[in-house]
Design an enzyme around this catalytic site. Structure first.
Site, PDB file in Angstrom:
ATOM      1  N   CYS A 186      52.934  44.463  61.218  1.00 39.17           N
ATOM      2  CA  CYS A 186      52.981  43.550  60.069  1.00 39.17           C
ATOM      3  C   CYS A 186      53.470  42.175  60.508  1.00 39.17           C
ATOM      4  O   CYS A 186      54.679  41.932  60.612  1.00 39.17           O
ATOM      5  CB  CYS A 186      53.890  44.119  58.981  1.00 39.17           C
ATOM      6  SG  CYS A 186      54.031  43.066  57.530  1.00 39.17           S
ATOM      7  N   CYS A 234      55.678  40.318  58.053  1.00 40.24           N
ATOM      8  CA  CYS A 234      57.056  40.825  57.972  1.00 40.24           C
ATOM      9  C   CYS A 234      57.872  40.397  59.181  1.00 40.24           C
ATOM     10  O   CYS A 234      59.044  40.041  59.057  1.00 40.24           O
ATOM     11  CB  CYS A 234      57.089  42.354  57.936  1.00 40.24           C
ATOM     12  SG  CYS A 234      56.103  43.098  56.653  1.00 40.24           S
ATOM     13  N   ASP A 235      57.277  40.479  60.357  1.00 41.22           N
ATOM     14  CA  ASP A 235      58.061  40.464  61.582  1.00 41.22           C
ATOM     15  C   ASP A 235      57.903  39.211  62.447  1.00 41.22           C
ATOM     16  O   ASP A 235      58.631  39.048  63.429  1.00 41.22           O
ATOM     17  CB  ASP A 235      57.730  41.703  62.422  1.00 41.22           C
ATOM     18  CG  ASP A 235      57.954  42.992  61.639  1.00 41.22           C
ATOM     19  OD1 ASP A 235      58.728  42.958  60.672  1.00 41.22           O
ATOM     20  OD2 ASP A 235      57.349  44.016  61.986  1.00 41.22           O
TER      21      ASP A 235
END
Lengths: 312, 108
Positions: free
Chosen positions: A133, A136-137
């Site tokens: 992701c 997200c990261d």
């Protein structure tokens, strides 16, 4: 007992719900507890959904679809279907926290799940440099050197997005041509932080507590080399999410749910399927939405026919 | 229903490391959709198990120091601390039952 239950909350599920709700079937849509909204929840800008000339953020698009489905009387349940029995006339579904449900018809739109590389280190280093992701990261890889594995639109989008944070983003691809659309390719190719690594397969992920690099095997010559990295983002495609219905519904050789021609009818009467779970080829938000429409109309036809049969 | 309270770089030591009972820290950020999805699930688990396990949230955007100390590279990341030590790490949003299973040692 319900008339219609929809499993899944991506574009296919919500569009099926909009149609079914407008046809007064008051569908229950079981959205999942932590993946409600589906794959688009983890994307950034969606530029190819008609009607949004300036683009729209994936999560905003899904919130709007949900609101549209609810406006016409869809009940959305944030829970996970844990098992199903679709073999009888009455379709049975069990959920994680809200008990069991029954319906006369079901639309199965569970989408697909990220494909893994299948390497032993993948699980161990997940959360320690291996990620699925980018939105997200990416934040954690400021000024780092990272790589995206894959050659499709998702890989191009992730690589381009990740250049906001990383100093260097390699795109590792097994072939020397990309599957991605021209516009996404062009965007990645013209980005000075992105470097393509062609004809290369990731055959090992290196590192004990955190990713330190990968072993690449040249898919043409078979030679191997190591590429030092701080992070590895995997975007090599998706597999249809069919584990709930294995042994109940017929699948295609590609692993998607088999449907009758251009319809959404599975081999079980009253069970319809839509979206990525039946689509090995196109897998777009718009094609999934269209597929959800087909399923809602098929389900409507099926339910109307049931009503016209006198009870014996 | 109780909602997990927030901790910061400044309060991490007293609220987490020196806590008398196990504390699950949910490392999250506003821009992470799976983090937003798992938040309410953790609130439910706190509601039902608050006597055994404390659950708090740490915003990685606002508290980069703690996120760096624990080498967070993927969120949501949920780390259980017991007597000041990280004893269990869960990465990625999971349904309630799956989290309860992972946390069985602390809430059973």
């Amino acid at each position: 007992m319900r008339q219609l239950i929809i499993v899944g909350s991506g574009p296919a599920g919500y569009t099926a719900a909009i149609y079914a709700a407008r046809a007064n079937f008051s569908p229950l849509l079981i959205a999942s507890s932590v993946e409600a909204g589906g794959e688009l929840m983890n994307t950034t800008e969606v530029e190819n959904f008609p009607g949004f000339p300036e683009g729209i953020m994936g999560p905003d698009l899904m919130d709007a679809m949900r609101a549209q489905a609810e406006r016409f009387g869809t009940e959305v349940l944030l829970d996970d279907v844990t098992s199903v029995d679709f073999t009888g006339d009455i379709k049975k579904l069990s959920t994680g926290s809200n008990g069991d449900f029954e319906a006369l018809a079901v639309i199965f739109a569970t989408g697909s799940a990220y494909r893994k590389l299948g390497l032993p280190e993948e699980e161990r280093l997940s959360g320690h440099g291996v990620s699925w992701c980018a939105t997200c990261d990416g934040f954690f890889f400021r000024q780092k050197t990272i790589a995206v594995v894959g050659g499709g639109d998702s890989a191009m989008e992730e690589a381009t997005f990740l250049t906001k944070f990383a100093d260097k983003v390699y795109v590792i691809h097994r072939k020397d041509t990309l599957r991605a659309s021209k516009i996404m390719q062009e965007r990645a190719r013209s980005n000075s932080k992105i470097e393509f690594v062609w004809n290369s397969a990731v055959t090992a992920i290196l590192g004990t507590d955190a990713v330190t690099g990968v072993t690449l095997t040249d898919t043409v010559t078979g030679t191997t080399r190591e590429l030092p990295l701080d992070g590895l983002f995997i975007a090599i495609g998706n597999d249809p999410r069919t584990h709930l219905i294995h042994g109940q519904i017929a699948l295609t050789p590609e692993g998607t749910i088999a449907v009758d021609g251009r319809s959404s009818r599975t081999n079980l009467p009253g069970v319809f399927a839509a979206g990525d779970v039946i689509d090995p080829s196109y897998r777009q938000a718009v094609t999934a939405a269209a597929s959800g429409t087909v399923a809602a109309l098929d389900a409507e036809h099926f339910l109307s026919a049931l009503e016209s049969v006198p009870a014996s | 229903m109780s909602a997990a309270r927030s901790v910061t770089d400044a309060s991490f030591d007293t609220e987490v490391l020196q806590s008398g009972k196990p504390v699950l820290v949910d490392f999250w950020a506003e821009w992470c959709a799976p983090c937003r999805a798992v938040g309410p699930v953790l609130d439910q688990i706190l509601d039902e198990n608050g006597d055994k396990l404390d659950i708090v949230k740490l915003n990685v955007d606002e508290n980069p120091q703690t996120a760096m100390t624990y080498k967070i590279t993927s969120i949501p990341a949920m780390i259980v601390f017991q007597n000041g030590e990280a004893v269990k790490t869960i990465v990625g949003a999971k349904p309630k039952q799956a989290l309860e299973h992972d946390l069985a040692a602390f809430i059973a």
